[in-house]
Scaffold this motif. Structure first.
Motif, PDB file in Angstrom:
ATOM      1  N   ILE A  71       0.818  -1.211   0.000  1.00 27.77           N
ATOM      2  CA  ILE A  71       0.000   0.000   0.000  1.00 27.77           C
ATOM      3  C   ILE A  71       0.856   1.267   0.000  1.00 27.77           C
ATOM      4  N   ASN A  72       1.974   1.266   0.716  1.00 28.42           N
ATOM      5  CA  ASN A  72       2.799   2.471   0.840  1.00 28.42           C
ATOM      6  C   ASN A  72       3.851   2.625  -0.248  1.00 28.42           C
ATOM      7  N   ASN A  73       4.086   1.600  -1.028  1.00 32.66           N
ATOM      8  CA  ASN A  73       5.115   1.633  -2.070  1.00 32.66           C
ATOM      9  C   ASN A  73       4.512   1.185  -3.402  1.00 32.66           C
ATOM     10  N   ARG A  74       3.554   1.954  -3.871  1.00 32.34           N
ATOM     11  CA  ARG A  74       2.807   1.601  -5.080  1.00 32.34           C
ATOM     12  C   ARG A  74       3.719   1.386  -6.287  1.00 32.34           C
ATOM     13  N   THR A  75       4.571   2.344  -6.584  1.00 32.96           N
ATOM     14  CA  THR A  75       5.437   2.245  -7.761  1.00 32.96           C
ATOM     15  C   THR A  75       6.401   1.069  -7.638  1.00 32.96           C
ATOM     16  N   LYS A  79       6.563  -2.164 -10.021  1.00 30.00           N
ATOM     17  CA  LYS A  79       7.859  -2.480 -10.642  1.00 30.00           C
ATOM     18  C   LYS A  79       8.273  -3.911 -10.316  1.00 30.00           C
ATOM     19  N   GLY A  80       8.038  -4.356  -9.069  1.00 27.31           N
ATOM     20  CA  GLY A  80       8.367  -5.722  -8.677  1.00 27.31           C
ATOM     21  C   GLY A  80       7.583  -6.752  -9.454  1.00 27.31           C
ATOM     22  N   ILE A  81       6.314  -6.480  -9.684  1.00 26.97           N
ATOM     23  CA  ILE A  81       5.493  -7.406 -10.466  1.00 26.97           C
ATOM     24  C   ILE A  81       5.923  -7.386 -11.928  1.00 26.97           C
ATOM     25  N   SER A 135       2.803   1.145 -17.825  1.00 26.06           N
ATOM     26  CA  SER A 135       3.683   1.321 -18.992  1.00 26.06           C
ATOM     27  C   SER A 135       4.742   2.387 -18.775  1.00 26.06           C
ATOM     28  N   LYS A 136       4.489   3.329 -17.859  1.00 26.01           N
ATOM     29  CA  LYS A 136       5.450   4.416 -17.586  1.00 26.01           C
ATOM     30  C   LYS A 136       6.553   4.001 -16.623  1.00 26.01           C
ATOM     31  N   ILE A 137       6.392   2.864 -15.971  1.00 25.34           N
ATOM     32  CA  ILE A 137       7.374   2.438 -14.976  1.00 25.34           C
ATOM     33  C   ILE A 137       8.515   1.708 -15.677  1.00 25.34           C
ATOM     34  N   GLU A 138       9.709   2.238 -15.473  1.00 27.66           N
ATOM     35  CA  GLU A 138      10.898   1.678 -16.119  1.00 27.66           C
ATOM     36  C   GLU A 138      11.736   0.898 -15.137  1.00 27.66           C
ATOM     37  N   LYS A 139      12.530   0.025 -15.666  1.00 26.73           N
ATOM     38  CA  LYS A 139      13.414  -0.818 -14.870  1.00 26.73           C
ATOM     39  C   LYS A 139      14.419  -0.034 -14.134  1.00 26.73           C
TER      40      LYS A 139
END
Length: 139
Positions: A71-75, A79-81, A135-139
């Motif tokens: 819940i507190n670390n959405r991004t 990214k982990g998934i 889609s905006k989340i990068e490695k």
């Protein structure tokens, strides 16, 4: 011609009554639809480590149930998934330092499973994760 018009009126009226009185007819929100799809993805890709209850395995696989990290670390959770997870994280006060391989999910599937897990087992998140956000989340 008059009988055809009467037939159409009766047909349309019957259809309207059916849908307004039919208990099987329900309207769902996009979030509810995403959660349903996410449940199926969870069963295929996540349940073997995080278990059907989302509780994980203590000191090995972090819990998703009532997860402060989720819940507190959405991004970071998205990214982990999307890319897999490696390195130390702290979930509900417990340190985990494992490895989660990338599952090879498409962005829409990542969004759906994220919506499912963030709205299951005591988690609640009305702020829907979208394919565009993933889609905006990068490695």
């Amino acid at each position: 011609m008059k009988s055809v018009v009467i037939f159409l009126i009766v047909l349309i009226t019957s259809a309207l009554q059916f849908f307004s009185n039919n208990d099987d007819y329900t309207q769902t929100t996009p979030l509810e639809e995403s959660i349903k799809r996410g449940s199926e993805i969870y069963q295929d890709f996540c349940v073997s480590c995080h278990l059907p209850t989302g509780e994980g395995i203590r000191k090995t696989y972090p819990p998703l149930a009532k997860s402060d990290y989720l819940i507190n670390n959405r991004t970071a959770s998205i990214k982990g998934i999307k890319y897999g997870q490696q390195g130390e994280i702290v979930v509900n006060g417990q340190k985990y330092n494992g490895f989660m391989a990338p599952m090879g999910l498409a962005d829409d599937e990542v969004a759906d499973v994220m919506n499912y897990i963030s709205n299951s087992w005591g988690n609640k998140n009305d702020n829907m994760v979208t394919e565009a956000e993933v889609s905006k989340i990068e490695k």
